[in-house]
Each structure stands twice: as C-alpha cells, then as structure tokens.
Write an enzyme that holds these catalytic residues in place. Structure first.
Site, PDB file in Angstrom:
ATOM      1  CB  ALA A 127      54.251  25.051  57.401  1.00 18.13           C
ATOM      2  CG  MET A 128      48.535  23.933  54.920  1.00 17.46           C
ATOM      3  SD  MET A 128      46.784  24.368  53.977  1.00 17.46           S
ATOM      4  CE  MET A 128      45.970  24.558  55.634  1.00 17.46           C
ATOM      5  N   GLY A 134      51.485  22.691  46.094  1.00 25.22           N
ATOM      6  CA  GLY A 134      50.882  24.052  46.510  1.00 25.22           C
ATOM      7  C   GLY A 134      49.314  23.851  46.631  1.00 25.22           C
ATOM      8  CD  GLU A 245      44.146  30.134  54.893  1.00 24.27           C
ATOM      9  OE1 GLU A 245      43.839  28.988  55.474  1.00 24.27           O
ATOM     10  OE2 GLU A 245      45.167  30.318  54.341  1.00 24.27           O
ATOM     11  NE  ARG A 271      49.761  65.597  38.600  1.00 27.20           N
ATOM     12  CZ  ARG A 271      51.247  66.014  38.619  1.00 27.20           C
ATOM     13  NH1 ARG A 271      51.572  66.596  39.574  1.00 27.20           N
ATOM     14  NH2 ARG A 271      51.583  66.072  37.251  1.00 27.20           N
ATOM     15  CD  GLN A 282      32.139  61.580  29.724  1.00 28.34           C
ATOM     16  OE1 GLN A 282      32.656  61.116  28.773  1.00 28.34           O
ATOM     17  NE2 GLN A 282      30.839  61.798  29.925  1.00 28.34           N
ATOM     18  CG  LEU A 340      42.380  57.323  37.711  1.00 27.73           C
ATOM     19  CD1 LEU A 340      40.988  57.268  38.720  1.00 27.73           C
ATOM     20  CD2 LEU A 340      41.977  58.033  36.673  1.00 27.73           C
ATOM     21  N   GLY A 342      48.825  58.604  37.621  1.00 24.27           N
ATOM     22  CA  GLY A 342      49.916  59.049  36.555  1.00 24.27           C
ATOM     23  C   GLY A 342      51.306  58.319  37.003  1.00 24.27           C
TER      24      GLY A 342
HETATM   25  C1  LIG Z   1      53.592  35.759  49.715  1.00 22.09           C
HETATM   26  C2  LIG Z   1      52.885  34.100  49.891  1.00 22.09           C
HETATM   27  C3  LIG Z   1      52.538  33.739  51.167  1.00 22.09           C
HETATM   28  C4  LIG Z   1      52.102  32.395  51.377  1.00 22.09           C
HETATM   29  N1  LIG Z   1      51.678  32.074  52.609  1.00 22.09           N
HETATM   30  C5  LIG Z   1      51.440  30.584  52.832  1.00 22.09           C
HETATM   31  C6  LIG Z   1      51.442  30.180  54.143  1.00 22.09           C
HETATM   32  O1  LIG Z   1      51.353  30.850  55.147  1.00 22.09           O
HETATM   33  N2  LIG Z   1      51.122  28.853  54.335  1.00 22.09           N
HETATM   34  C7  LIG Z   1      50.908  27.930  53.284  1.00 22.09           C
HETATM   35  O2  LIG Z   1      50.893  26.766  53.467  1.00 22.09           O
HETATM   36  N3  LIG Z   1      51.178  28.334  51.936  1.00 22.09           N
HETATM   37  C8  LIG Z   1      51.279  29.620  51.662  1.00 22.09           C
HETATM   38  N4  LIG Z   1      51.417  30.060  50.353  1.00 22.09           N
HETATM   39  C9  LIG Z   1      51.467  29.468  49.468  1.00 22.09           C
HETATM   40  C10 LIG Z   1      50.236  29.549  48.550  1.00 22.09           C
HETATM   41  O3  LIG Z   1      48.990  28.819  49.118  1.00 22.09           O
HETATM   42  C11 LIG Z   1      50.385  28.575  47.249  1.00 22.09           C
HETATM   43  O4  LIG Z   1      51.584  29.321  46.689  1.00 22.09           O
HETATM   44  C12 LIG Z   1      49.226  28.536  46.333  1.00 22.09           C
HETATM   45  O5  LIG Z   1      48.353  27.606  46.992  1.00 22.09           O
HETATM   46  C13 LIG Z   1      49.630  27.952  44.733  1.00 22.09           C
HETATM   47  O6  LIG Z   1      50.332  27.091  44.970  1.00 22.09           O
HETATM   48  P1  LIG Z   1      51.695  26.803  44.107  1.00 22.09           P
HETATM   49  O7  LIG Z   1      52.538  27.875  44.258  1.00 22.09           O
HETATM   50  O8  LIG Z   1      52.493  25.419  44.409  1.00 22.09           O
HETATM   51  O9  LIG Z   1      51.368  26.786  42.556  1.00 22.09           O
HETATM   52  P2  LIG Z   1      50.708  25.507  41.661  1.00 22.09           P
HETATM   53  O10 LIG Z   1      49.719  24.779  42.481  1.00 22.09           O
HETATM   54  O11 LIG Z   1      51.989  24.935  41.082  1.00 22.09           O
HETATM   55  O12 LIG Z   1      49.939  26.260  40.631  1.00 22.09           O
HETATM   56  C14 LIG Z   1      50.527  26.978  39.339  1.00 22.09           C
HETATM   57  C15 LIG Z   1      49.471  27.402  38.428  1.00 22.09           C
HETATM   58  O13 LIG Z   1      48.550  26.170  38.211  1.00 22.09           O
HETATM   59  C16 LIG Z   1      47.212  26.607  38.533  1.00 22.09           C
HETATM   60  N5  LIG Z   1      46.480  25.219  38.796  1.00 22.09           N
HETATM   61  C17 LIG Z   1      46.850  24.370  39.765  1.00 22.09           C
HETATM   62  N6  LIG Z   1      46.036  23.424  39.814  1.00 22.09           N
HETATM   63  C18 LIG Z   1      45.276  23.539  38.892  1.00 22.09           C
HETATM   64  C19 LIG Z   1      43.892  23.111  38.300  1.00 22.09           C
HETATM   65  N7  LIG Z   1      43.488  21.955  39.179  1.00 22.09           N
HETATM   66  N8  LIG Z   1      43.005  23.759  37.774  1.00 22.09           N
HETATM   67  C20 LIG Z   1      43.498  24.819  37.077  1.00 22.09           C
HETATM   68  N9  LIG Z   1      44.677  25.466  37.114  1.00 22.09           N
HETATM   69  C21 LIG Z   1      45.357  25.042  38.311  1.00 22.09           C
HETATM   70  C22 LIG Z   1      47.285  27.521  39.575  1.00 22.09           C
HETATM   71  O14 LIG Z   1      46.054  27.940  39.889  1.00 22.09           O
HETATM   72  C23 LIG Z   1      48.478  28.231  39.135  1.00 22.09           C
HETATM   73  O15 LIG Z   1      47.839  29.302  38.467  1.00 22.09           O
HETATM   74  C24 LIG Z   1      52.094  31.572  50.104  1.00 22.09           C
HETATM   75  C25 LIG Z   1      52.358  31.926  49.019  1.00 22.09           C
HETATM   76  C26 LIG Z   1      52.773  33.196  48.931  1.00 22.09           C
HETATM   77  C27 LIG Z   1      53.478  33.690  47.472  1.00 22.09           C
END
Ligand SMILES: Cc1cc2nc3c(=O)[nH]c(=O)nc-3n(C[C@H](O)[C@H](O)[C@H](O)COP(=O)(O)OP(=O)(O)OC[C@H]3O[C@@H](n4cnc5c(N)ncnc54)[C@H](O)[C@@H]3O)c2cc1C
Length: 386
Positions: A127-128, A134, A245, A271, A282, A340, A342
């Site tokens: 859990a990060m 994120g 990871e 199909r 093609q 492919l 459909g």
């Molecule tokens: C199904 C699922 C499972 C997950 N599992 C885990 C887990 O087990 N543990 C855990 O800790 N997390 C988990 N996550 C979280 C995941 O790692 C984060 O969602 C991800 O790192 C993106 O963070 P955010 O959602 O806060 O998006 P944000 O950081 O808010 O980003 C939003 C948008 O801005 C862009 N962005 C952000 N910063 C920059 C930058 N510097 N330059 C350019 N673009 C940028 C991003 O690329 C994205 O397109 C999970 C997420 C999902 C949906």
C-alpha cells in the site's frame, strides 16, 4: 504460433510448468468467471496454490521458502496468463510483497510471515498509493509516529491489489514530515491489527476477479520489529525493488499478449464471411503478421530483462523501458485482436473481450507510462542522473 526458443528456462522449470498448467486447468479456469462476479478469489484457492508450491517459489529455504528461483514464479504468471486468469494476485504477493519482507524484515517478522506467505495462509499486499498521491509518492500523508514502544499508523490508502484478501500489508508512511521522500518508512502491518479496516472492494472496468480495496489506518499499533529496514529509508528500498515490480508487468503483459494472439489465430480460421475464412482477408493476415512481429520483439526483450534480473543487473531505466513497451504492446495487441472477432469480441463471455479491459490498467499501475518516460528521459537528458 512459432515460439522462440527460451534458453532462460531449464528442464526443471518446464517440468514445473506442466504441474502449474494442470493446477490452473483444474483449480482456476473452471471457477474464474464465478470469481469475476464475486470480485474476489476465495481464500481457499490461495491455500491450494500454496500446497501446490505456486507461491514465493524464489524464496530461499532458510527463509521458509521452497528455494527455487524467480523463473518458477514467472512460470506461474505465464500459466495464469495462458488461461486469461487475472484474478489470483499470486505474482504481486510472491514477487513484489514477499521481497520487501525477506530483504528488509526483522528476523522475528520474517519467521512470523514468510512461511505463511508460502503456504497461502497469509496473503500479501503493498500500500503506497493514497487518494491524494499516486505518481508523486513523496506526497503521501499516512503517518507513523513512535509512542509507547510502538509505531502508531494513521492514514488512508487506495487502489490496493489483494486489499480484500490481504493478511499483511507493506505500508509506506511518513516518519519525518520535513524530509519529503527521505522521510518515508515502510511497515509490515497485519490486517488483524486493531484500528485497521477496509473500505469498498473497488469496481473496476477490468480484472474483475482481482480484489482492489481502500484501506484505513486509525491508530494502528505495530511493534518496532515491523519497521522494514531502517527508519526513513523507505523510498530507497522502493527504488531498489521497483525494477522487479516493473519486470513483473513486462512478463505478464507478454504472456497475456501471446495468449490473445493464440485465441485470435484459432478464431479467424474458423469464422467465415463472404464465403471465406476471416483468415483469408489480406487485412487479417497483415494485422496478425504485425502482431506476431510485436510478440517476437517483446519476447526477446522480456527474456533479456528476466536474464538481467537473474544476474542482479536489471537497472531502473531498463525495467521502466520494458514496462512501458510491454504494457503499450499489450494494449495494441488486444485492440487489434478484438477487432478481428467482430461483435463477438465485445462480448464479455469471450476471453478476448476480458483481455482487452484487463489490459488497460497495465499502462497505469506500477508507474504510469508517462512516469516511465520521465525515468527514461532523465537518464537520457540529465547528465547528473545518467
Ligand atoms: C487496479 C489498480 C491496482 C492498483 N494496485 C496498487 C497496489 O497494489 N498498491 C499501490 O500502492 N497502488 C496501486 N495502484 C495505484 C497505481 O499505482 C496508481 O494509480 C498509479 O501510480 C497512478 O497514480 P494516480 O492514480 O494517483 O494518478 P496521478 O498520479 O494523479 O496521475 C494522473 C495522470 O497524470 C500523469 N502524471 C502524473 N505525474 C506526471 C509527470 N510528472 N509527468 C507527466 N505526467 C504525469 C499520470 O501519468 C496520469 O496520466 C493500483 C491502481 C489500480 C487502478
């Protein structure tokens, strides 16, 4: 499909593959759609996987593991991919969570947790991510403070894979508010701890059998032995573990793309339209030829990254480039292949439809494609970071 020879695997890995394949066909494939409806894999399946030796294969015997190597865990991931099973979070448990505990855990924590992770009695999560942080993990707000000989954790996490099933969670928390990323520490938190609670099992657009939860920490107390490694070194440990990871995303995406290609190859030969097989147009032939070329390139890249991980030489930039390429490739392949099929390709009961929605998250978690490009670009453009 003509398969590349894969010299990274020895005979023992291929023998194990047969065993895993039988397990997947008997214990996973017939039930996966039920789990998709339940949005969760039953705890009993984790224990069956443990009994069959499918969890934490790489963990040394002295840590309570079977003493194999990463390739056995890769075989498990590839066999799950072969049947389109994205529910069981075995790979995250074995290759992402267990390494934090094995590499940084105190002897008592390791003895308490690792053998139970191997048996499937203790499911791991990491859990990060938080609602407000994120990509920018230095911005996390979960706090751990030292009081009465315990670490007291307060905060909230979201999007946590295995979050509903988890018995132990590796949690990133701030232990020094003034130090940004250098003030983050990692803790192993048993989910039986008073003050720990789970929110919703989140409803996703894909990977429906995978449990993904919100987690809450309200005055959760853990002993000093549950701090992983040293205080305020959490970010450094994450940077060290992230290449593996990201490699996991690469080998999962590659195996899933190969599976989708296989289903498509079969479908287009069966199909018919306009008196011909779909495979005779093609457009179909060229699309599949281009996908096949992607798969060949992806396989070569993937296995070279695995090899580098086995020799401890996989760096963050290369792993990020692999994660970027394989997750984007899976997106392209599932999209082209679905077309492919459909209209049938849009039907949930068709594995290709599920593969398409399952694939979308690969470009987002474990670092988004944009963050992967940032990591790579820094090494190209910024002298000091080369
Ligand atoms: C199904 C699922 C499972 C997950 N599992 C885990 C887990 O087990 N543990 C855990 O800790 N997390 C988990 N996550 C979280 C995941 O790692 C984060 O969602 C991800 O790192 C993106 O963070 P955010 O959602 O806060 O998006 P944000 O950081 O808010 O980003 C939003 C948008 O801005 C862009 N962005 C952000 N910063 C920059 C930058 N510097 N330059 C350019 N673009 C940028 C991003 O690329 C994205 O397109 C999970 C997420 C999902 C949906």
């Amino acid at each position: 499909m003509h398969r590349l020879n894969r010299p990274i695997f020895a005979e023992e890995h291929e023998a194990f593959r047969e065993q895993v394949r039988r397990f997947c066909d008997k214990e996973i494939a017939p039930f996966h759609s039920q789990w998709e409806e339940a949005h969760q894999v039953p705890a009993a399946v984790w224990r069956k996987a443990g009994e069959a030796g499918l969890l934490c294969c790489w963990l040394p015997e002295e840590e309570g593991g079977p003493g194999g190597d990463l390739r056995f865990d890769i075989v498990v991931a590839e066999e799950l991919a072969r049947i389109g099973a994205t529910g069981p979070g075995f790979n995250l448990h074995s290759c992402v969570v267990a390494p934090y505990i094995a590499h940084y855990g105190s002897p008592s924590l390791k003895a308490e947790v690792l053998p139970r992770m191997v048996s499937g009695d203790c499911v791991g999560a990491i859990a990060m991510t938080e609602p407000g942080a994120g990509s920018d993990l230095a911005g996390i707000r979960t706090r751990a403070t030292w009081a009465d000989e315990h670490w007291v954790i307060n905060g909230q996490k979201t999007f946590i894979t295995n979050g509903v099933n988890a018995d132990v969670v590796v949690v990133a928390a701030k232990t020094d508010l003034d130090k940004g990323a250098q003030g983050v520490s990692l803790f192993a938190v048993p989910t039986s701890s008073p003050g720990f609670s789970r929110g919703r099992n989140l409803q996703k657009i894909g990977q429906h059998a995978q449990d993904t939860a919100e987690l809450y920490f309200d005055q959760v107390r853990v002993p000093a032995t549950h701090l992983l490694g040293e205080l305020n070194q959490g970010f450094r440990y994450m940077m060290r573990e992230l290449p593996l990871e990201r490699l996991c995303i690469s080998f999962n995406c590659q195996a899933r793309a190969e599976a989708v290609f296989g289903w498509t190859q079969t479908y287009v030969k069966e199909r018919k339209a306009f008196g011909k097989r779909i495979a005779d147009f093609q457009n179909t032939r060229f699309k599949l030829a281009a996908v096949w070329a992607d798969l060949q390139a992806g396989r070569a890249l993937c296995d070279s990254l695995i090899e580098r991980q086995l020799y401890q030489s996989l760096d963050s930039v290369s792993a990020s480039a692999g994660k970027l390429w394989h997750s984007e490739m899976l997106g392209r392949v599932t999209d082209e292949c679905l077309q492919l099929f459909g209209g049938y390709g849009y039907m949930h009961e068709y594995p290709v439809a599920r593969a398409y929605t399952d694939a979308r998250i690969e470009r987002i978690y474990a670092g988004t494609s944009e963050i992967m490009k940032e990591v790579i670009a820094r090494s190209i453009c910024d002298e000091s970071r080369r």
